[in-house]
Enzyme design. Structure first.
Site, PDB file in Angstrom:
ATOM      1  N   SER A 156      48.751  30.636  39.326  1.00 53.23           N
ATOM      2  CA  SER A 156      47.650  29.892  38.732  1.00 53.23           C
ATOM      3  C   SER A 156      47.576  28.553  39.467  1.00 53.23           C
ATOM      4  O   SER A 156      47.888  28.481  40.667  1.00 53.23           O
ATOM      5  CB  SER A 156      47.896  29.720  37.236  1.00 53.23           C
ATOM      6  OG  SER A 156      46.914  28.909  36.657  1.00 53.23           O
ATOM      7  N   TYR A 183      36.707  27.848  40.481  1.00 54.16           N
ATOM      8  CA  TYR A 183      38.133  27.973  40.829  1.00 54.16           C
ATOM      9  C   TYR A 183      38.981  27.710  39.585  1.00 54.16           C
ATOM     10  O   TYR A 183      39.908  28.479  39.270  1.00 54.16           O
ATOM     11  CB  TYR A 183      38.509  26.990  41.945  1.00 54.16           C
ATOM     12  CG  TYR A 183      39.962  27.097  42.382  1.00 54.16           C
ATOM     13  CD1 TYR A 183      40.461  28.269  42.954  1.00 54.16           C
ATOM     14  CD2 TYR A 183      40.845  26.025  42.222  1.00 54.16           C
ATOM     15  CE1 TYR A 183      41.799  28.366  43.348  1.00 54.16           C
ATOM     16  CE2 TYR A 183      42.178  26.113  42.616  1.00 54.16           C
ATOM     17  CZ  TYR A 183      42.653  27.287  43.180  1.00 54.16           C
ATOM     18  OH  TYR A 183      43.974  27.385  43.572  1.00 54.16           O
ATOM     19  N   LYS A 187      41.608  30.213  37.609  1.00 58.12           N
ATOM     20  CA  LYS A 187      43.030  29.871  37.442  1.00 58.12           C
ATOM     21  C   LYS A 187      43.413  29.813  35.952  1.00 58.12           C
ATOM     22  O   LYS A 187      44.554  30.090  35.589  1.00 58.12           O
ATOM     23  CB  LYS A 187      43.337  28.555  38.165  1.00 58.12           C
ATOM     24  CG  LYS A 187      43.246  28.701  39.689  1.00 58.12           C
ATOM     25  CD  LYS A 187      44.383  29.529  40.247  1.00 58.12           C
ATOM     26  CE  LYS A 187      44.025  30.461  41.350  1.00 58.12           C
ATOM     27  NZ  LYS A 187      45.152  31.247  41.880  1.00 58.12           N
TER      28      LYS A 187
HETATM   29  N1  LIG Z   1      48.302  25.481  48.242  1.00 57.39           N
HETATM   30  C1  LIG Z   1      48.129  24.844  47.106  1.00 57.39           C
HETATM   31  O1  LIG Z   1      48.072  23.602  47.067  1.00 57.39           O
HETATM   32  C2  LIG Z   1      47.986  25.606  45.812  1.00 57.39           C
HETATM   33  C3  LIG Z   1      47.876  24.866  44.621  1.00 57.39           C
HETATM   34  C4  LIG Z   1      47.724  25.554  43.431  1.00 57.39           C
HETATM   35  C5  LIG Z   1      47.689  26.930  43.413  1.00 57.39           C
HETATM   36  N2  LIG Z   1      47.787  27.619  44.591  1.00 57.39           N
HETATM   37  C6  LIG Z   1      47.705  29.076  44.534  1.00 57.39           C
HETATM   38  O2  LIG Z   1      48.736  29.623  45.316  1.00 57.39           O
HETATM   39  C7  LIG Z   1      48.338  30.897  45.833  1.00 57.39           C
HETATM   40  C8  LIG Z   1      48.687  31.002  47.304  1.00 57.39           C
HETATM   41  O3  LIG Z   1      47.911  30.076  48.012  1.00 57.39           O
HETATM   42  P1  LIG Z   1      48.282  29.505  49.450  1.00 57.39           P
HETATM   43  O4  LIG Z   1      48.296  28.025  49.290  1.00 57.39           O
HETATM   44  O5  LIG Z   1      49.432  30.188  50.028  1.00 57.39           O
HETATM   45  O6  LIG Z   1      46.929  29.872  50.242  1.00 57.39           O
HETATM   46  P2  LIG Z   1      46.657  30.650  51.615  1.00 57.39           P
HETATM   47  O7  LIG Z   1      47.566  30.158  52.662  1.00 57.39           O
HETATM   48  O8  LIG Z   1      45.190  30.541  51.832  1.00 57.39           O
HETATM   49  O9  LIG Z   1      47.043  32.139  51.254  1.00 57.39           O
HETATM   50  C9  LIG Z   1      46.210  32.903  50.415  1.00 57.39           C
HETATM   51  C10 LIG Z   1      46.449  34.355  50.675  1.00 57.39           C
HETATM   52  O10 LIG Z   1      45.551  35.104  49.843  1.00 57.39           O
HETATM   53  C11 LIG Z   1      44.919  36.080  50.667  1.00 57.39           C
HETATM   54  N3  LIG Z   1      43.616  36.480  50.163  1.00 57.39           N
HETATM   55  C12 LIG Z   1      42.515  35.732  49.978  1.00 57.39           C
HETATM   56  N4  LIG Z   1      41.494  36.503  49.582  1.00 57.39           N
HETATM   57  C13 LIG Z   1      41.964  37.773  49.519  1.00 57.39           C
HETATM   58  C14 LIG Z   1      41.395  39.019  49.190  1.00 57.39           C
HETATM   59  N5  LIG Z   1      40.092  39.153  48.864  1.00 57.39           N
HETATM   60  N6  LIG Z   1      42.169  40.125  49.226  1.00 57.39           N
HETATM   61  C15 LIG Z   1      43.466  40.046  49.567  1.00 57.39           C
HETATM   62  N7  LIG Z   1      44.064  38.890  49.909  1.00 57.39           N
HETATM   63  C16 LIG Z   1      43.314  37.761  49.878  1.00 57.39           C
HETATM   64  C17 LIG Z   1      44.784  35.391  52.017  1.00 57.39           C
HETATM   65  O11 LIG Z   1      44.491  36.336  53.027  1.00 57.39           O
HETATM   66  P3  LIG Z   1      43.608  35.866  54.320  1.00 57.39           P
HETATM   67  O12 LIG Z   1      44.476  34.942  55.070  1.00 57.39           O
HETATM   68  O13 LIG Z   1      43.288  37.135  54.991  1.00 57.39           O
HETATM   69  O14 LIG Z   1      42.408  35.159  53.766  1.00 57.39           O
HETATM   70  C18 LIG Z   1      46.168  34.774  52.126  1.00 57.39           C
HETATM   71  O15 LIG Z   1      47.111  35.727  52.523  1.00 57.39           O
HETATM   72  C19 LIG Z   1      46.849  31.034  45.506  1.00 57.39           C
HETATM   73  O16 LIG Z   1      46.687  31.885  44.398  1.00 57.39           O
HETATM   74  C20 LIG Z   1      46.431  29.630  45.148  1.00 57.39           C
HETATM   75  O17 LIG Z   1      45.345  29.590  44.248  1.00 57.39           O
HETATM   76  C21 LIG Z   1      47.950  26.991  45.780  1.00 57.39           C
END
Ligand SMILES: NC(=O)c1ccc[n+]([C@@H]2O[C@H](COP(=O)([O-])OP(=O)(O)OC[C@H]3O[C@@H](n4cnc5c(N)ncnc54)[C@H](OP(=O)(O)O)[C@@H]3O)[C@@H](O)[C@H]2O)c1
Length: 315
Positions: A156, A183, A187
Site C-alpha cells: 500500500s 493513486y 492504495k
Molecule cells: N517507491 C516508493 O516511494 C513507494 C512508496 C509507497 C508505496 N510504494 C509501493 O511499492 C510498490 C513497489 O514500487 P516501486 O517503488 O518498486 O516501483 P517500480 O520500481 O516502478 O516497480 C513497480 C513494479 O510494478 C510493475 N508493474 C507496473 N504495472 C504493472 C502491470 N500492469 N502488470 C504487472 N506489473 C506491473 C513494474 O513493471 P514495469 O517495470 O514493467 O512497469 C515494476 O516491476 C508499489 O506498489 C508502490 O505503489 C512505493
C-alpha cells in the site's frame, strides 16, 4: 514491539531467519522494491517466483539476482496485472511451477499515471494495483492454503491518506479524473483488501498484511512532473524529501513476509518495520481509520468480485 525502525534494511530484518524449503511469489519483480525483496528472500534460502509483465526486463532482473545470490532457485512468470486474462494465464504458470506458496508479495504498482484503462476497461491504477492483485491472490489461494501458515503482503502506501476509495465510481466513469486521488484510492483498496482477506482466510492460516514502504526513488515516479514533486514536498524543498534507500524501503515488506513477531496476525498496516498507529491527524504517518473499516472492506470485496466477474476462491 518491533526492534526495527525506518532505517532498518532488508538485511537487518532477515538476519537469523532461514527460509530454506519456503516459496515466495513476488509481483513487480523487475524493478525497485520487488527486486530487492526477491534478493533478500532468496538469500535467506527461499525459492522465489519472479512475476512481471515485461519479459526482457524480467530476464535482466533475473540475471542480476542470479549474480547477487549464486545458486538460489528462481522461477519466472510473465503477467500483466492490467489484463485479467493475462493474470489468469500467469497464475496458471505459477501453479504449474509450485503447488505451495508460503509468501505472496503483491508488490507491483503504478502511480499517478494519466487516465488510462486496463484491457477490461478499469481505471489503470485501481485496475492494476487492486483488481489485478485481487484476482491473482484468488487464483493462487489453493497454493497459499497448501503452504499455510502463509502470508500475503500487499504493498500500500501513505498515499492511502489522499482519499478513501469511492465505491460508487472506482473506475472514474462519472467523475473527473485526478491522478493522485486515484493513486490514493487504489492504495486504500490495498489496505481494505488485506483487512477482508484476513477476515476470510486468517483462521485457515493465510494471513494478510498491508505495507507502506516509505519514500524511495524508484521507477515508480516515471509519470511524475516537477509540479508533482513540489506537491508531495509541501513546505519542504523537494531536494530534502526524506528518501529511504531501496534496502530500507523493501525492509518492511520483508519484515511483513517473514518476521516471527507477526506470526498468526493479520489485517494490519505496517510502516517502518512496525505496526502503524492510528493516524489521528498525523498527515504523514499512521493509518487512517477508513482503511481498516471492516464493513467497507467487505463492500470492496463484493464489488471486486463483481468487477472481475468471478467469486474469490472459497473452497
Ligand atoms: N517507491 C516508493 O516511494 C513507494 C512508496 C509507497 C508505496 N510504494 C509501493 O511499492 C510498490 C513497489 O514500487 P516501486 O517503488 O518498486 O516501483 P517500480 O520500481 O516502478 O516497480 C513497480 C513494479 O510494478 C510493475 N508493474 C507496473 N504495472 C504493472 C502491470 N500492469 N502488470 C504487472 N506489473 C506491473 C513494474 O513493471 P514495469 O517495470 O514493467 O512497469 C515494476 O516491476 C508499489 O506498489 C508502490 O505503489 C512505493
Amino acid at each position: 514491539m518491533s526492534q526495527f525502525n525506518n532505517t532498518s534494511t532488508t538485511d537487518d530484518v532477515i538476519a537469523g531467519i532461514d527460509l530454506s524449503g519456503k516459496r515466495a511469489v513476488i509481483t513487480g519483480a523487475s524493478s525497485g522494491l520487488g527486486v530487492e525483496t526477491a534478493r533478500t528472500l532468496a538469500n535467506a534460502g527461499a525459492a522465489v517466483t519472479l512475476v512481471a509483465r515485461d519479459e526482457s526486463k524480467l530476464a535482466t532482473a533475473l540475471a542480476g539476482l542470479q549474480e547477487a545470490v549464486p545458486g538460489a532457485s528462481f522461477d519466472m512468470a510473465v503477467l500483466d496485472l492490467a489484463d485479467l486474462d493475462s493474470v489468469r494465464r500467469g497464475a496458471a504458470t505459477i501453479l504449474a511451477q509450485t503447488g505451495s506458496i508460503d509468501m505472496l508479495v503483491n508488490n507491483a504498482g503504478v502511480m499517478a499515471c494519466p487516465l488510462l484503462r486496463t484491457a477490461q476497461g478499469f481505471e489503470m491504477q485501481f485496475g492494476t494495483n487492486h483488481l489485478g492483485h485481487f484476482l491473482l491472490t484468488s487464483l493462487l489461494m489453493p497454493a497459499l492454503l497448501a503452504g499455510a501458515p502463509s502470508r500475503v503482503v500487499n504493498l500500500s502506501s501513505a498515499a492511502h491518506k489522499f482519499a478513501p476509495l469511492n465505491l460508487d465510481d472506482p473506475n472514474y466513469l462519472e467523475r473527473d479524473y485526478h491522478k493522485w486521488q486515484s493513486y490514493g484510492e487504489s492504495k486504500t483498496a490495498n489496505v481494505l483488501f488485506s483487512v477482508e482477506l484476513e477476515q476470510r482466510f486468517g483462521t485457515r492460516g493465510v494471513h494478510s498484511l498491508a505495507v507502506h514502504p516509505g519514500m524511495i526513488a524508484t521507477e515508480l515516479g516515471r509519470h511524475m512532473e516537477p509540479a508533482d514533486f513540489e506537491l508531495i514536498a509541501g513546505d519542504t524543498d523537494p531536494a530534502d524529501l526524506p528518501y529511504k534507500t531501496v534496502p530500507a524501503g523493501a525492509a518492511t515488506s520483508v519484515w511483513a513476509a517473514t518476521s516471527p513477531h507477526l506470526e498468526g496476525t493479520g489485517g494490519l498496516y505496517l510502516e517502518d518495520c512496525h505496526i502503524a498507529e492510528a493516524a489521528a491527524g498525523n498527515s504523514t504517518g499512521g493509518i487512517e481509520s477508513y482503511a481498516l473499516d471492516r464493513q467497507y472492506a467487505e463492500q470492496l470485496w463484493l464489488l471486486s468480485e463483481e468487477l472481475i466477474g468471478e467469486p474469490f476462491y472459497s473452497h
